[in-house]
Each structure stands twice: as C-alpha cells, then as structure tokens.
Design an enzyme around this catalytic site. Structure first.
Site, PDB file in Angstrom:
ATOM      1  N   LYS A 127      14.811  24.681 -30.392  1.00 33.61           N
ATOM      2  CA  LYS A 127      16.190  24.186 -30.497  1.00 33.61           C
ATOM      3  C   LYS A 127      16.473  23.337 -29.263  1.00 33.61           C
ATOM      4  O   LYS A 127      15.925  23.579 -28.180  1.00 33.61           O
ATOM      5  CB  LYS A 127      17.190  25.345 -30.595  1.00 33.61           C
ATOM      6  CG  LYS A 127      17.271  26.206 -29.335  1.00 33.61           C
ATOM      7  CD  LYS A 127      18.299  27.315 -29.486  1.00 33.61           C
ATOM      8  CE  LYS A 127      18.423  28.129 -28.197  1.00 33.61           C
ATOM      9  NZ  LYS A 127      19.389  29.234 -28.303  1.00 33.61           N
ATOM     10  N   PHE A 169      14.966  26.328 -21.761  1.00 36.12           N
ATOM     11  CA  PHE A 169      15.593  25.011 -21.705  1.00 36.12           C
ATOM     12  C   PHE A 169      15.673  24.527 -20.257  1.00 36.12           C
ATOM     13  O   PHE A 169      15.980  25.295 -19.351  1.00 36.12           O
ATOM     14  CB  PHE A 169      16.999  25.085 -22.304  1.00 36.12           C
ATOM     15  CG  PHE A 169      17.713  23.766 -22.340  1.00 36.12           C
ATOM     16  CD1 PHE A 169      17.679  22.974 -23.478  1.00 36.12           C
ATOM     17  CD2 PHE A 169      18.427  23.315 -21.243  1.00 36.12           C
ATOM     18  CE1 PHE A 169      18.338  21.756 -23.512  1.00 36.12           C
ATOM     19  CE2 PHE A 169      19.092  22.099 -21.262  1.00 36.12           C
ATOM     20  CZ  PHE A 169      19.046  21.321 -22.408  1.00 36.12           C
ATOM     21  N   SER A 180      16.443  20.494 -17.926  1.00 35.03           N
ATOM     22  CA  SER A 180      16.952  19.125 -18.059  1.00 35.03           C
ATOM     23  C   SER A 180      15.862  18.123 -18.383  1.00 35.03           C
ATOM     24  O   SER A 180      16.159  17.020 -18.865  1.00 35.03           O
ATOM     25  CB  SER A 180      17.662  18.718 -16.764  1.00 35.03           C
ATOM     26  OG  SER A 180      16.765  18.815 -15.662  1.00 35.03           O
ATOM     27  N   ASP A 200      30.159  18.640 -10.385  1.00 36.11           N
ATOM     28  CA  ASP A 200      29.790  17.410 -11.077  1.00 36.11           C
ATOM     29  C   ASP A 200      30.707  17.152 -12.270  1.00 36.11           C
ATOM     30  O   ASP A 200      30.430  16.302 -13.108  1.00 36.11           O
ATOM     31  CB  ASP A 200      28.334  17.459 -11.538  1.00 36.11           C
ATOM     32  CG  ASP A 200      28.057  18.655 -12.441  1.00 36.11           C
ATOM     33  OD1 ASP A 200      29.013  19.397 -12.731  1.00 36.11           O
ATOM     34  OD2 ASP A 200      26.897  18.833 -12.842  1.00 36.11           O
ATOM     35  N   LYS A 201      31.777  17.928 -12.393  1.00 40.82           N
ATOM     36  CA  LYS A 201      32.814  17.738 -13.426  1.00 40.82           C
ATOM     37  C   LYS A 201      32.279  17.941 -14.845  1.00 40.82           C
ATOM     38  O   LYS A 201      32.774  17.361 -15.785  1.00 40.82           O
ATOM     39  CB  LYS A 201      33.448  16.346 -13.301  1.00 40.82           C
ATOM     40  CG  LYS A 201      34.166  16.117 -11.978  1.00 40.82           C
ATOM     41  CD  LYS A 201      34.823  14.745 -11.937  1.00 40.82           C
ATOM     42  CE  LYS A 201      35.523  14.511 -10.608  1.00 40.82           C
ATOM     43  NZ  LYS A 201      36.147  13.177 -10.539  1.00 40.82           N
ATOM     44  N   THR A 202      31.265  18.773 -15.017  1.00 43.44           N
ATOM     45  CA  THR A 202      30.729  19.036 -16.358  1.00 43.44           C
ATOM     46  C   THR A 202      30.926  20.488 -16.748  1.00 43.44           C
ATOM     47  O   THR A 202      30.139  21.041 -17.491  1.00 43.44           O
ATOM     48  CB  THR A 202      29.229  18.690 -16.426  1.00 43.44           C
ATOM     49  OG1 THR A 202      28.525  19.474 -15.446  1.00 43.44           O
ATOM     50  CG2 THR A 202      28.998  17.226 -16.175  1.00 43.44           C
ATOM     51  N   GLU A 217      24.490  28.952 -25.679  1.00 42.19           N
ATOM     52  CA  GLU A 217      23.519  29.914 -26.177  1.00 42.19           C
ATOM     53  C   GLU A 217      24.217  31.147 -26.742  1.00 42.19           C
ATOM     54  O   GLU A 217      23.848  31.660 -27.806  1.00 42.19           O
ATOM     55  CB  GLU A 217      22.549  30.317 -25.058  1.00 42.19           C
ATOM     56  CG  GLU A 217      21.367  31.116 -25.553  1.00 42.19           C
ATOM     57  CD  GLU A 217      20.272  31.266 -24.519  1.00 42.19           C
ATOM     58  OE1 GLU A 217      19.121  30.914 -24.818  1.00 42.19           O
ATOM     59  OE2 GLU A 217      20.562  31.755 -23.407  1.00 42.19           O
ATOM     60  N   LYS A 227      14.804  19.318 -22.340  1.00 41.33           N
ATOM     61  CA  LYS A 227      16.015  19.256 -23.174  1.00 41.33           C
ATOM     62  C   LYS A 227      15.865  20.056 -24.469  1.00 41.33           C
ATOM     63  O   LYS A 227      16.437  19.712 -25.501  1.00 41.33           O
ATOM     64  CB  LYS A 227      16.374  17.795 -23.495  1.00 41.33           C
ATOM     65  CG  LYS A 227      16.735  16.977 -22.271  1.00 41.33           C
ATOM     66  CD  LYS A 227      17.123  15.571 -22.652  1.00 41.33           C
ATOM     67  CE  LYS A 227      17.484  14.760 -21.422  1.00 41.33           C
ATOM     68  NZ  LYS A 227      17.847  13.362 -21.757  1.00 41.33           N
TER      69      LYS A 227
END
Length: 237
Positions: free
Chosen positions: A207, A184, A186, A47-49, A143, A189
């Site tokens: 956080k 955490f 999605s 996903d190009k991240t 993290e 968040k």
C-alpha cells in the site's frame, strides 16, 4: 530518583490540561526518562504538514476493481446506469459488504480488506473502560484510519504477535504469518508486507502513494483507467 520519576509520571498522567476530551484520551508517560527530557526543549520547528495541527483521518471512501464505495453517498452521486449499460457513481459501504459475498468482484474485495487488516504496524489494545472495545495504537493517523476502516467493514484486527497478526471476519479468526515487512518511508512511498496465509500461500501486500503503486502494476490491468478517473475526481476531497 526512580521514585521521583514515577511520581512525576503519575502527575503527567492525571494532568487535566493534557486531557483530550473528544477521544477520552489522557496523557500517558510511557517511560521514566521522559521526565528528564521535558525541560530540554528550547525550540520547535514545524514544516506545516500536521506537526502542530490536529491531524484527524477517517476512512470515507474507496474504489475496488473499478467500483467506487463511500460511507455517505449524496443523491447526485448515487450509481446510475446510462443507455449503454455503463455504471457511474458510488455505492454505499453497506453494498460493499454485500458485494464481498455475491458480486463478481468479491474476491478483490476480500483481498483489499485483508490488506488493510494485515499490512500495517498497528498495535491493538483492549479498552479498560469499555470491555470488548479495541483501541488501535498507530504510528500515523492514516494507518490507524485504514485499520479502523477495515474493522468497520467486517475485518477486525485483533492480535499482533512477534511473527503474526490475526483478524476476525465472519466470526472466523484468520492468522497471517509475517515473513517480512518493509515499512513506509519518504523514499519508497509505500509499505510492503510478505505474509503466509492460513492456506499456506505466500503473498506480498503493498500500500502507498498512487503514483508509486501504478508504476508497479502488471500490464493490461483492466481497472487502471476507472481507478485513475476516480482518484482525479476525489483528489481534493
């Protein structure tokens, strides 16, 4: 068959083509079933991240109670006081260490660094090559960067047990009992940890993304405006 799996695992561990020289990190086969799965990959979807890129994160700056700190502060970004007595700019992280003990915001700094040292799922490992050095195994680069950042500021995470974590600050071990962790994802968040400190008090440390955290702050928080300004200034850095 187990002997074959073990032998192939040793070959993976010693493969120079999978050695990362910058961090002195060799490949590590953590399970024997890995060998069976290697030949089953036909396609890789990205996903190009950061899936196929070198995703490196370092702790560079922070803002605590409206006061900004940075690892490296250019001359034009150093703190200045205007004619009205208002401060603007960045202090060095060395000043942060001093402010923790002497500044009016010292209590907030302690809580901030405690959060970084406690609210995570990082696993510490002792280095075999450098005695006394701790290597942090983190599920994500950000993290790991936050835990390393806390360590560089004097809150060194040292031990994880099934129901507690321990960090060292000012030569003293502080053990926090982990009552619950919401990791955490999605949707949320954010990550939350409910802990009981050495003083017996129960706290929740959270956080996550700034938009999610801002929505959950109490009313009349005196530091929101300054923090939002600093976030806007540094959002592309």
């Amino acid at each position: 068959m187990e002997i074959v799996k073990y032998a192939i695992g040793m070959l993976i561990n010693s493969d120079l083509d999978m050695y990362h020289a910058q961090t002195d990190t060799p490949a590590t086969a953590r399970m024997s079933s890995l060998v069976e799965e290697l030949g089953q990959i036909d396609f890789i979807f990205s996903d190009k991240t950061g899936t196929l890129t070198c995703n490196i994160m370092d702790f560079k700056m922070c803002t605590i109670a409206g006061v900004a700190y940075a690892e490296t502060v250019p001359d034009d970004k150093k703190v200045r006081i205007d004619e009205n007595g208002n401060e603007s700019g960045y202090y060095s992280t060395k000043r942060l260490i001093e402010n923790r003990k002497t500044h009016v915001t010292g209590g907030y700094i302690n809580e901030f660094l405690t959060l970084l040292a406690v609210c995570h799922t990082v696993i510490p490992e002792m280095s075999e090559d450098e005695p006394g050095k701790i290597i942090y195994q983190a599920a994500s680069p950000d993290e790991g960067a936050l835990v390393k950042g806390a360590a560089s500021l004097g809150f060194v995470f040292t031990t994880r047990r099934p129901r507690s974590v321990t960090f060292v600050s000012d030569g003293t071990d502080s053990e926090y009992e982990i009552l619950n962790i919401c990791e955490f994802n999605s949707t949320r968040k954010r990550m939350s940890a409910v802990v009981r400190g050495p003083d017996g008090k129960i706290k929740i440390y959270v956080k996550g993304a700034d938009t999610v955290i801002l929505e959950r702050l109490g009313p009349n928080n005196p530091y929101v405006d300054e923090t939002c300004v600093l976030l806007e200034v540094n959002k592309n850095k």
